[in-house]
Enzyme design. Structure first.
Site, PDB file in Angstrom:
ATOM      1  N   LYS A  54      -8.856   2.280  15.874  1.00  0.00           N
ATOM      2  CA  LYS A  54      -7.470   2.687  16.189  1.00  0.00           C
ATOM      3  C   LYS A  54      -7.296   2.822  17.702  1.00  0.00           C
ATOM      4  CE  LYS A  54      -5.777   2.607  12.121  1.00  0.00           C
ATOM      5  NZ  LYS A  54      -4.757   1.630  11.737  1.00  0.00           N
ATOM      6  N   PRO A 112     -19.577  16.524   7.421  1.00  0.00           N
ATOM      7  CA  PRO A 112     -19.913  16.091   8.779  1.00  0.00           C
ATOM      8  C   PRO A 112     -18.741  15.365   9.436  1.00  0.00           C
ATOM      9  CG  PRO A 112     -21.640  15.456   7.237  1.00  0.00           C
ATOM     10  CD  PRO A 112     -20.503  15.990   6.416  1.00  0.00           C
ATOM     11  N   ILE A 159       1.705   3.747   2.294  1.00  0.00           N
ATOM     12  CA  ILE A 159       2.764   4.015   3.276  1.00  0.00           C
ATOM     13  C   ILE A 159       3.715   2.814   3.368  1.00  0.00           C
ATOM     14  CG2 ILE A 159       3.244   4.673   5.669  1.00  0.00           C
ATOM     15  CD1 ILE A 159       0.379   5.913   5.678  1.00  0.00           C
ATOM     16  N   ASN A 215      -3.165  -8.199   0.917  1.00  0.00           N
ATOM     17  CA  ASN A 215      -4.287  -8.837   0.196  1.00  0.00           C
ATOM     18  C   ASN A 215      -4.687  -8.050  -1.053  1.00  0.00           C
ATOM     19  OD1 ASN A 215      -5.769  -6.685   1.080  1.00  0.00           O
ATOM     20  ND2 ASN A 215      -7.134  -7.863   2.409  1.00  0.00           N
ATOM     21  N   ARG A 251      -4.691  21.176   8.651  1.00  0.00           N
ATOM     22  CA  ARG A 251      -4.149  19.859   9.013  1.00  0.00           C
ATOM     23  C   ARG A 251      -2.619  19.877   8.939  1.00  0.00           C
ATOM     24  NH1 ARG A 251      -8.699  19.661   9.934  1.00  0.00           N
ATOM     25  NH2 ARG A 251     -10.268  18.076   9.480  1.00  0.00           N
ATOM     26  N   ASN A 259      -1.353  13.722   8.459  1.00  0.00           N
ATOM     27  CA  ASN A 259      -1.945  13.513   7.120  1.00  0.00           C
ATOM     28  C   ASN A 259      -0.852  13.206   6.100  1.00  0.00           C
ATOM     29  OD1 ASN A 259      -3.891  15.058   8.777  1.00  0.00           O
ATOM     30  ND2 ASN A 259      -5.127  14.996   6.927  1.00  0.00           N
ATOM     31  N   SER A 309      -3.149   6.647  14.323  1.00  0.00           N
ATOM     32  CA  SER A 309      -3.566   7.845  13.599  1.00  0.00           C
ATOM     33  C   SER A 309      -3.889   8.957  14.572  1.00  0.00           C
ATOM     34  CB  SER A 309      -4.822   7.491  12.796  1.00  0.00           C
ATOM     35  OG  SER A 309      -5.478   8.659  12.377  1.00  0.00           O
ATOM     36  N   TYR A 322     -14.022   3.831  12.391  1.00  0.00           N
ATOM     37  CA  TYR A 322     -12.584   3.790  12.065  1.00  0.00           C
ATOM     38  C   TYR A 322     -11.753   4.271  13.258  1.00  0.00           C
ATOM     39  CZ  TYR A 322      -8.144   5.575  10.439  1.00  0.00           C
ATOM     40  OH  TYR A 322      -6.817   5.860  10.338  1.00  0.00           O
ATOM     41  N   GLY A 335       0.818  -1.216   0.000  1.00  0.00           N
ATOM     42  CA  GLY A 335       0.000   0.000   0.000  1.00  0.00           C
ATOM     43  C   GLY A 335       0.851   1.266   0.000  1.00  0.00           C
TER      44      GLY A 335
HETATM   45  N1  UFG Z   1     -11.150  18.470   2.279  1.00  0.00           N
HETATM   46  C1  UFG Z   1     -11.821  19.255   1.366  1.00  0.00           C
HETATM   47  N2  UFG Z   1     -12.244  18.673   0.202  1.00  0.00           N
HETATM   48  C2  UFG Z   1     -12.026  17.366  -0.087  1.00  0.00           C
HETATM   49  C3  UFG Z   1     -11.341  16.568   0.870  1.00  0.00           C
HETATM   50  C4  UFG Z   1     -10.921  17.159   2.042  1.00  0.00           C
HETATM   51  O1  UFG Z   1     -12.045  20.460   1.586  1.00  0.00           O
HETATM   52  O2  UFG Z   1     -12.455  16.893  -1.167  1.00  0.00           O
HETATM   53  C5  UFG Z   1     -10.662  19.086   3.526  1.00  0.00           C
HETATM   54  C6  UFG Z   1     -11.273  18.517   4.794  1.00  0.00           C
HETATM   55  O3  UFG Z   1     -12.486  19.155   5.102  1.00  0.00           O
HETATM   56  C7  UFG Z   1     -10.153  18.775   5.805  1.00  0.00           C
HETATM   57  C8  UFG Z   1      -8.867  18.643   4.971  1.00  0.00           C
HETATM   58  O4  UFG Z   1      -9.276  18.835   3.624  1.00  0.00           O
HETATM   59  O5  UFG Z   1     -10.231  20.088   6.290  1.00  0.00           O
HETATM   60  C9  UFG Z   1      -8.191  17.305   5.099  1.00  0.00           C
HETATM   61  O6  UFG Z   1      -9.125  16.269   4.829  1.00  0.00           O
HETATM   62  P1  UFG Z   1      -8.678  14.748   4.563  1.00  0.00           P
HETATM   63  O7  UFG Z   1      -9.913  13.982   4.240  1.00  0.00           O
HETATM   64  O8  UFG Z   1      -7.578  14.717   3.560  1.00  0.00           O
HETATM   65  O9  UFG Z   1      -8.032  14.318   5.944  1.00  0.00           O
HETATM   66  P2  UFG Z   1      -8.659  14.267   7.423  1.00  0.00           P
HETATM   67  O10 UFG Z   1      -7.784  15.151   8.265  1.00  0.00           O
HETATM   68  O11 UFG Z   1     -10.095  14.526   7.433  1.00  0.00           O
HETATM   69  O12 UFG Z   1      -8.444  12.760   7.799  1.00  0.00           O
HETATM   70  C10 UFG Z   1      -7.170  12.164   7.718  1.00  0.00           C
HETATM   71  C11 UFG Z   1      -7.323  10.681   7.395  1.00  0.00           C
HETATM   72  C12 UFG Z   1      -7.975   9.967   8.533  1.00  0.00           C
HETATM   73  C13 UFG Z   1      -7.223  10.251   9.803  1.00  0.00           C
HETATM   74  C14 UFG Z   1      -7.048  11.731  10.048  1.00  0.00           C
HETATM   75  C15 UFG Z   1      -6.132  11.923  11.221  1.00  0.00           C
HETATM   76  O13 UFG Z   1      -8.096  10.500   6.236  1.00  0.00           O
HETATM   77  O14 UFG Z   1      -7.923   8.591   8.284  1.00  0.00           O
HETATM   78  O15 UFG Z   1      -6.471  12.347   8.911  1.00  0.00           O
HETATM   79  O16 UFG Z   1      -6.037  13.236  11.599  1.00  0.00           O
HETATM   80  F1  UFG Z   1      -7.899   9.741  10.830  1.00  0.00           F
END
Ligand code: UFG
Length: 336
Positions: free
Chosen positions: A154, A294, A14, A34, A232, A180, A126, A150, A12
């Site tokens: 963790k 959400p 990472i 897998n 982030r 991230n 995470s 999820y 995968g």
């Molecule tokens: N975002 C958008 N548009 C998109 C996707 C994301 O504006 O199409 C924004 C989100 O609202 C957020 C930022 O971009 O503000 C980062 O979103 P991600 O979905 O890339 O990452 P998250 O921080 O929500 O989640 C990630 C991993 C999770 C993990 C988390 C840990 O996907 O598995 O970091 O902090 F749990």
């Protein structure tokens, strides 16, 4: 002789980058995967990058018989466990799949390790375990919680490892809380390649940059952040991969377990990431402001002190490197 490391989920995103980092650091490695979320040609690509044959076994960590066979046929000194499901949204629709793969998968692996007398494990956790932290940067002592199946998996995995190591001092666990992870290997041969429409920001922006998606939806511009969009702690996957090697080095040397954040300690907003990707791709990337997603939190970035103290780990690459390497990967992939 070189220590040999089993990478579950090593094909995968990472895992494949860590495979390269381990080989560069003089470790020997073997992959079990897998291929539920990995490209089949990853092993060929790893062979090009490392210049050596790659040992990869197709299979699932829930298959104890297979794990026993792997441990019997190879002298394995330690395991890095990536194999898990990781999409927050999907976990709400398929909670049982998440509990089975992530929690039962860990238990199946630990059982097999115990049968094989292998007691050193690096575990992919995470920053999701922090939810919305009360203070930033969030450090490892902050309270933990969960907002979705999820995140629950963790947390349960972390707590399970705590119980085991408290009761049985044969075990040494390195628990790595990723922020991230983004970017790709400098060769452009391996990177993140989601099967479906990406949920995560950088893979989605990448698809806008290649023209596979028309525009990015920015989920909310009314957060309490300087430009209103979510912040982030993005970390280059190459740095993250090195963090695993340093975790393993520390475990094998000291037998002392650790729980550390792996991030850069710097937060960037969605719009700052878009601007950085525009610089990398050399063109404007269309986006629209959409309602908040959400479950999202406004702002998360990590305290990096403990990883520095315990592992000597420090992220070296910045947001522009992350976006440039991602663009190098996706633009090559589109042309091959
Ligand atoms: N975002 C958008 N548009 C998109 C996707 C994301 O504006 O199409 C924004 C989100 O609202 C957020 C930022 O971009 O503000 C980062 O979103 P991600 O979905 O890339 O990452 P998250 O921080 O929500 O989640 C990630 C991993 C999770 C993990 C988390 C840990 O996907 O598995 O970091 O902090 F749990």
């Amino acid at each position: 002789m070189a220590h040999k490391v089993l990478l579950t989920g090593g094909a995968g995103f990472i895992g494949s980058h860590t495979y390269v980092a381990l080989k560069n650091a003089g470790y020997d490695a073997i992959i079990v995967d897998n291929f539920s979320n990995a490209r089949r040609d990853v092993t060929d690509r790893l062979e090009i990058i490392t210049g050596a044959p790659v040992e990869c076994i197709e299979g699932d960590v829930l298959d104890g018989v297979l794990l026993d066979r792997i441990f019997a046929e190879h002298t394995i000194d330690a395991v890095i466990h990536y194999a898990a499901l990781k999409a927050v949204g999907e976990s709400m629709g398929k909670p049982l799949d998440y509990l089975n793969t992530n929690i039962a998968g860990l238990y199946s692996l630990l059982d097999a390790m115990q049968r094989a007398d292998v007691f050193t494990l690096v575990f992919s956790s995470s920053a999701t375990v922090y939810g919305q932290p009360d203070h930033l940067p969030v450090d490892e002592a902050a309270p933990r919680g969960f907002n979705n199946p999820y995140g629950y998996t963790k947390l349960v995995c972390e707590q399970s490892l705590e119980q085991i190591s408290a009761a049985d001092d044969r075990w040494a666990f390195g628990v790595l809380r990723y922020f991230n992870p983004v970017g790709a290997h400098e060769t452009g041969l391996i990177g993140e390649d989601p099967n479906d429409i990406p949920n995560n920001l950088v893979p989605y922006i990448a698809k806008v940059a290649t023209g596979e998606q028309d525009q990015l939806s920015v989920w909310g511009d009314d957060y309490d952040t300087p430009d209103g969009t979510g912040i982030r702690d993005y970390i280059h996957v190459t740095d993250l991969a090195r963090g695993h090697v340093q975790s393993l080095d520390a475990l094998l040397k000291s037998r002392q377990g650790h729980v550390v954040n792996l991030g850069t300690g710097t937060g960037y907003s969605v719009l700052e990431v878009v601007k950085a990707y525009e610089r990398a791709a050399g063109r404007a990337l269309p986006y629209r402001i959409a309602p908040r997603r959400p479950g999202d939190v406004a702002c998360v970035y990590g305290d990096t002190k403990l990883a520095r103290e315990l592992l000597g780990f420090e992220a070296e690459l910045g947001l522009d490197d992350m976006c440039a390497s991602s663009w190098n990967w996706v633009s090559r992939r589109k042309n091959t």
